[in-house]
Motif scaffolding. Structure first.
Motif, PDB file in Angstrom:
ATOM      1  N   SER A 213       0.806  -1.229   0.000  1.00  0.00           N
ATOM      2  CA  SER A 213       0.000   0.000   0.000  1.00  0.00           C
ATOM      3  C   SER A 213       0.831   1.267   0.000  1.00  0.00           C
ATOM      4  CB  SER A 213      -0.923   0.011   1.217  1.00  0.00           C
ATOM      5  OG  SER A 213      -1.777  -1.090   1.176  1.00  0.00           O
ATOM      6  N   ASP A 219      -2.395   6.520   6.271  1.00  0.00           N
ATOM      7  CA  ASP A 219      -3.817   6.188   6.446  1.00  0.00           C
ATOM      8  C   ASP A 219      -3.956   4.721   6.864  1.00  0.00           C
ATOM      9  OD1 ASP A 219      -6.496   5.681   6.319  1.00  0.00           O
ATOM     10  OD2 ASP A 219      -6.695   6.033   4.156  1.00  0.00           O
ATOM     11  N   HIS A 221      -6.360   2.902   7.016  1.00  0.00           N
ATOM     12  CA  HIS A 221      -7.368   2.166   6.246  1.00  0.00           C
ATOM     13  C   HIS A 221      -6.923   1.878   4.813  1.00  0.00           C
ATOM     14  CE1 HIS A 221     -10.249   2.416   9.493  1.00  0.00           C
ATOM     15  NE2 HIS A 221      -9.832   3.662   9.668  1.00  0.00           N
ATOM     16  N   TRP A 223      -5.099  -0.290   3.575  1.00  0.00           N
ATOM     17  CA  TRP A 223      -4.945  -1.695   3.208  1.00  0.00           C
ATOM     18  C   TRP A 223      -6.277  -2.318   2.778  1.00  0.00           C
ATOM     19  CZ3 TRP A 223      -1.672   0.867   6.310  1.00  0.00           C
ATOM     20  CH2 TRP A 223      -0.322   0.574   6.237  1.00  0.00           C
ATOM     21  N   ARG A 224      -7.365  -1.589   3.052  1.00  0.00           N
ATOM     22  CA  ARG A 224      -8.707  -2.144   2.869  1.00  0.00           C
ATOM     23  C   ARG A 224      -8.972  -2.647   1.454  1.00  0.00           C
ATOM     24  NH1 ARG A 224     -12.767  -1.959   6.479  1.00  0.00           N
ATOM     25  NH2 ARG A 224     -14.576  -2.469   5.216  1.00  0.00           N
ATOM     26  N   SER A 225      -8.635  -1.814   0.472  1.00  0.00           N
ATOM     27  CA  SER A 225      -9.015  -2.212  -0.891  1.00  0.00           C
ATOM     28  C   SER A 225      -8.178  -3.403  -1.355  1.00  0.00           C
ATOM     29  CB  SER A 225      -8.919  -1.022  -1.854  1.00  0.00           C
ATOM     30  OG  SER A 225      -7.625  -0.914  -2.374  1.00  0.00           O
ATOM     31  N   ASP A 266      -4.031   1.671  15.640  1.00  0.00           N
ATOM     32  CA  ASP A 266      -5.016   2.051  14.613  1.00  0.00           C
ATOM     33  C   ASP A 266      -4.833   1.211  13.344  1.00  0.00           C
ATOM     34  OD1 ASP A 266      -5.541   3.923  16.509  1.00  0.00           O
ATOM     35  OD2 ASP A 266      -5.383   5.672  15.190  1.00  0.00           O
ATOM     36  N   TYR A 267      -3.568   0.966  12.976  1.00  0.00           N
ATOM     37  CA  TYR A 267      -3.284   0.151  11.795  1.00  0.00           C
ATOM     38  C   TYR A 267      -3.713  -1.295  12.045  1.00  0.00           C
ATOM     39  CZ  TYR A 267      -0.366   3.985  10.038  1.00  0.00           C
ATOM     40  OH  TYR A 267       0.078   5.191   9.575  1.00  0.00           O
ATOM     41  N   ASP A 269      -5.880  -2.484  14.155  1.00  0.00           N
ATOM     42  CA  ASP A 269      -7.340  -2.621  14.209  1.00  0.00           C
ATOM     43  C   ASP A 269      -7.944  -2.579  12.808  1.00  0.00           C
ATOM     44  OD1 ASP A 269      -7.111  -2.726  16.910  1.00  0.00           O
ATOM     45  OD2 ASP A 269      -7.854  -0.696  17.310  1.00  0.00           O
ATOM     46  N   ALA A 270      -7.521  -1.597  12.010  1.00  0.00           N
ATOM     47  CA  ALA A 270      -8.097  -1.441  10.668  1.00  0.00           C
ATOM     48  C   ALA A 270      -7.798  -2.658   9.807  1.00  0.00           C
ATOM     49  CB  ALA A 270      -7.549  -0.173  10.010  1.00  0.00           C
ATOM     50  N   ALA A 274     -10.580  -5.373   8.480  1.00  0.00           N
ATOM     51  CA  ALA A 274     -10.777  -5.541   7.035  1.00  0.00           C
ATOM     52  C   ALA A 274     -10.642  -7.007   6.636  1.00  0.00           C
ATOM     53  CB  ALA A 274      -9.776  -4.674   6.260  1.00  0.00           C
TER      54      ALA A 274
END
Ligand SMILES: *Cc1c(COP(=O)(O)O)cnc(C)c1O
Length: 421
Positions: A213, A219, A221, A223-225, A266-267, A269-270, A274
């Motif tokens: 990523s 950010d 988040h 890694w989500r996509s 935060d990383y 958890d996100a 995901a």
């Protein structure tokens, strides 16, 4: 915690010095240290043992601490340290002893890890661009996990690394990253699906999807996509009877520079959320998560000490001083290119409270005769007005992508020395 800290124990047991005064630029947040103990230990090491500058000093205890923090935050994941971030043998040895696996990009990096005590089965040859001869050498050395993103490379793996497992890297979006990997790596998800399917018919085992990523990803988040694509590919392959046991989410976790990054939790958890959501949604078990952190494990553990070579003004009317130091773009501070990374600075000669009060704006540049060897010109730092030739300037959180990017000896300036404590 670290095994090699005997000298340091002796030094840090002495009465403490005050926390250093930190310097930043006009748009910098109030600067903080990523690893205050590392800075204190390294600065006292350099007080006891003045070392020729420029030099990078890496605090191994902080490297190990970061490894432990990461494995605690994502306990089900397996960590493959991306060796290119800092290939010092001591760093690799420390991480091997802590139980880390390694992401390597060349035969030389494989040999480095093996010499440091790593098991070849704990290495992933993650570079998608490799000569067939190097694949054969890696296989002969015992490496059985590879990353690919093309038909040709997959065929080379089949021929020269038979029986190995392969990740297929998909191109990921890099929004939020300070450094994007651009379009050089990764293929479209449809191609990844067919390559992973084909791996089985070529005598290889499909390990799973991988992606990156972008580096210094701010950010959590981001890694989500990539995870969503990976779950889709895993579901389509499962329908064809091929199970993907792993998911490789690359690196990207941040170091601490003048623009603060979110906390590791935060990383974690996100990323965990995901994986749970996207694999849950397609009715699959969660794959074994593979992480390839480079920067996160070593950046904050390092401090680059430089010496001021010249302080000058271009005109009597200009309030900006030019400060030239003996470290620049070609001997360690490569990531200042485009002024992408703005390091937190400190000066051991200007560490008292007075230093923080009397500062003035400067442009910072390296020592070579190259016009591009400017560190910060748009990013205007404020440094002590009393700063003079021979003083030192410390670049904090420089353990990643510094020594490993230094040139051989551009303009006669030596590559950056690394000392590990
Ligand atoms: C460079 C690299 C990493 C490490 O990236 P960081 O941003 O330093 O964490 C991980 N995986 C691959 C394939 C890489 O090329």
């Amino acid at each position: 915690m670290a095994g090699s800290a005997s000298v340091m124990d002796a030094i840090s047991a002495k009465p403490g010095h005050d926390a250093p005064v930190l310097f930043t630029h006009a748009n910098g947040e109030s600067p903080s240290m990523g690893a205050p103990k590392a800075v204190a230990r390294i600065q006292s090491f350099l007080r006891e043992r003045p070392t020729e500058t420029p030099c990078l000093v890496v605090d191994l205890e902080t490297v190990r601490e970061r490894y432990c923090q990461l494995t605690a935050a994502l306990p089900k994941a397996r960590v493959y340290y991306a060796v290119k971030a800092n290939p010092a043998a001591e760093v690799v040895r420390e991480l091997a002893a802590a139980g880390s696996c390694f992401d390597v990009a060349s035969v030389a990096e494989i040999e480095l890890c093996l010499a440091a005590g790593a098991n070849p089965r704990d290495l992933c040859y993650g570079n998608t661009i490799k000569k067939p001869a190097d694949v054969a050498k890696a296989h002969a050395l015992g490496v059985r996990l590879y990353t690919t993103d093309s038909e040709t490379d997959l065929e080379a793996l089949s021929e020269h690394a038979p029986g190995s497992s392969v990740f297929c890297r998909i191109a990921a979006v890099h929004d939020g990253a300070v450094y994007s990997f651009g379009a050089k790596f990764g293929c479209a998800p449809e191609l990844a699906e067919s390559l992973l399917l084909r791996a089985g018919t070529l005598g290889l085992a499909a390990a799973g999807v991988s992606f990156h990523s972008g580096s210094q990803q701010l950010d959590p988040h981001a890694w989500r996509s990539g995870i969503a694509h990976a779950a889709q590919i895993a579901a389509r392959l499962a329908a064809k009877g091929v199970r993907l046991p792993m998911l490789n989410i690359g690196g990207g976790l941040p170091g601490s520079y003048t623009h603060a990054a979110p906390p590791l939790a935060d990383y974690a958890d996100a990323i965990s959320a995901a994986v749970r959501e996207h694999f849950g949604a397609v009715g699959l078990h969660e794959p074994l998560l593979v992480l390839e952190p480079g920067r996160y494990l070593v950046a904050d553990a390092g401090l680059l000490r430089s010496e001021v070579v010249l302080v000058s003004r271009k005109s009597p009317a200009d309030e900006h001083r030019w400060v030239y130091v003996d470290a620049g773009r070609y001997n360690g501070l490569t990531e200042t290119e485009g002024e992408c990374v703005a390091y937190v600075l400190a000066s051991p000669e200007h560490a008292g409270p007075a230093a923080a009060e009397d500062t003035a704006p400067v442009y910072l540049a390296g020592p070579t005769c190259d016009g591009d060897d400017v560190l910060y010109q748009r990013t205007v730092y404020r440094l002590p007005s009393a700063l003079r030739v021979g003083d030192h300037l410390d670049f904090l959180s420089t353990g990643a992508y510094t020594a490993s990017y230094a040139s051989i000896a551009f303009n006669g300036f030596s590559p950056l020395k690394t000392l590990c404590i």
